[in-house]
Design an enzyme around this catalytic site. Structure first.
Site: not given
Ligand code: NVA
Ligand code: CP
Length: 319
Positions: A117, A144, A147, A237, A277, A305
């Site tokens: 990540r 993502h 997800q 989101d 998400c 997930r």
């Molecule tokens: N768009 C959000 C998704 C988190 C799972 C982010 O990138 O922070």
């Molecule tokens: N939806 C998701 O990816 O959550 P986290 O940021 O908690 O991993």
């Protein structure tokens, strides 16, 4: 799900592959992963032990925070008989400037798979190019895909099919919007994204999704009411993603009118599902009434997930 390739062909087509974006996967391959996810979920509910990853280790590099991704991957690999290693970028040498290519080559000698990540999709691609083991994208600023695999599993469970389902995504044209567009187009769903000008999905990704769509629609609009009309699924989101915290105030202004609330959802199909998400900000992108209401499937979605990623790990890291 009906596939044109045999299950054995699909199984061997997936072993050793990277999972960087859904754009790299065929509808048959995605369908195979979803079937496997459903099967693994069923087995877990029945208490069956399934350990195809015995003796294998997944390294999990995190340059951003996480609850769901970290816990579901770590628990998932453990349930499959393997081990997960949490590697905060602050604590490994990548955080002090060790090249990604060197990291990839070193970790390939120890591990059987890497989940990462981070911010830049290019960094994930570079890790994958230099690693000899599967690399899984656990979120970048651009995509993502893990997800969306879980999201599609949730839609299958709640609506019984993907084909012909209309998904309305309201909010930032970000990583989630991009992956949803690609996933929807590949799997025969219609998708409408409503985002303010300046926050719409990247045009190259929208065009890519349009190319994948076989007779279904990929629409980008500034009008949330147009997007949710007759939708089966409404998705949103956060307005400020990880790394954009300093833009919170200006984004709150830009996204005024893009909140998922009772007025907006009244245009969707009466049995619509609400998805997110998570993490969510109640009172910003969605009201508490909707996310905690009877149409919300967000916790089923979060649980999936685990099952979807177990399927991914079995397919990519298994024999
Ligand atoms: N768009 C959000 C998704 C988190 C799972 C982010 O990138 O922070
Ligand atoms: N939806 C998701 O990816 O959550 P986290 O940021 O908690 O991993």
């Amino acid at each position: 799900m009906t596939t044109t390739l045999g299950t054995t062909d699909l199984k061997s087509a997936l072993v050793g592959r990277d999972f960087l974006t859904l754009a790299d996967y065929t509808p048959d391959e995605i369908g195979y992963l979803l079937d496997l996810a459903a099967d693994l979920k069923e087995k877990r509910k029945n208490g069956d032990i399934v350990e195809p990853l015995k003796g294998k280790t997944l390294g999990m590099i995190f340059e951003k925070s996480s609850t769901r991704t970290r816990v579901s991957f770590e628990v998932g690999v453990y349930q499959l008989g393997g081990t997960g290693l949490f590697l905060s970028s602050k604590d490994i040498q990548i955080g002090r400037g060790e090249p990604i290519a060197d990291t990839a080559k070193v970790l390939s000698g120890y591990l059987d798979g890497i989940m990462i990540r981070t911010f830049s999709q290019t960094d994930v691609e570079s890790l994958a190019t230099n690693a000899s083991i599967p690399v899984i994208n656990g979120l970048t600023d651009t995509y993502h895909p893990c997800q969306v695999l879980a999201d599609m599993q949730t839609i299958m469970e709640t609506k019984g099919r993907l084909e012909g389902i209309k998904v309305a995504y309201i909010g930032d044209g970000n990583n989630m919007a991009h992956s949803l567009m690609i996933g929807a187009a590949k799997m025969g769903m219609d998708i409408s994204i409503a985002a303010p000008v300046g926050y719409q999905p990247e045009e190259t990704i929208t065009n890519k999704a349009k190319q994948f769509a076989k007779g279904t629609s990929v629409v980008v609009t500034e009008d949330p009411f147009e997007a949710v009309k007759d939708a089966d699924v409404i998705y949103t989101d956060v307005w400020a993603s990880m790394g954009q915290e300093s833009e919170q105030k200006e984004r709150e202004k830009a996204f005024e009118g893009f909140q998922v609330n009772q007025k907006l959802v009244s245009l969707a199909k009466p049995d619509f599902s609400f998805m997110h998400c998570l993490p969510a900000h109640r009172g910003e992108e969605v009201t508490a009434e909707i996310i905690d209401g009877k149409h919300s499937v967000v916790f089923q979605e979060a649980e999936n997930r685990l099952h979807a990623q177990k399927a991914l790990m079995v397919a990519l890291m298994g024999k």
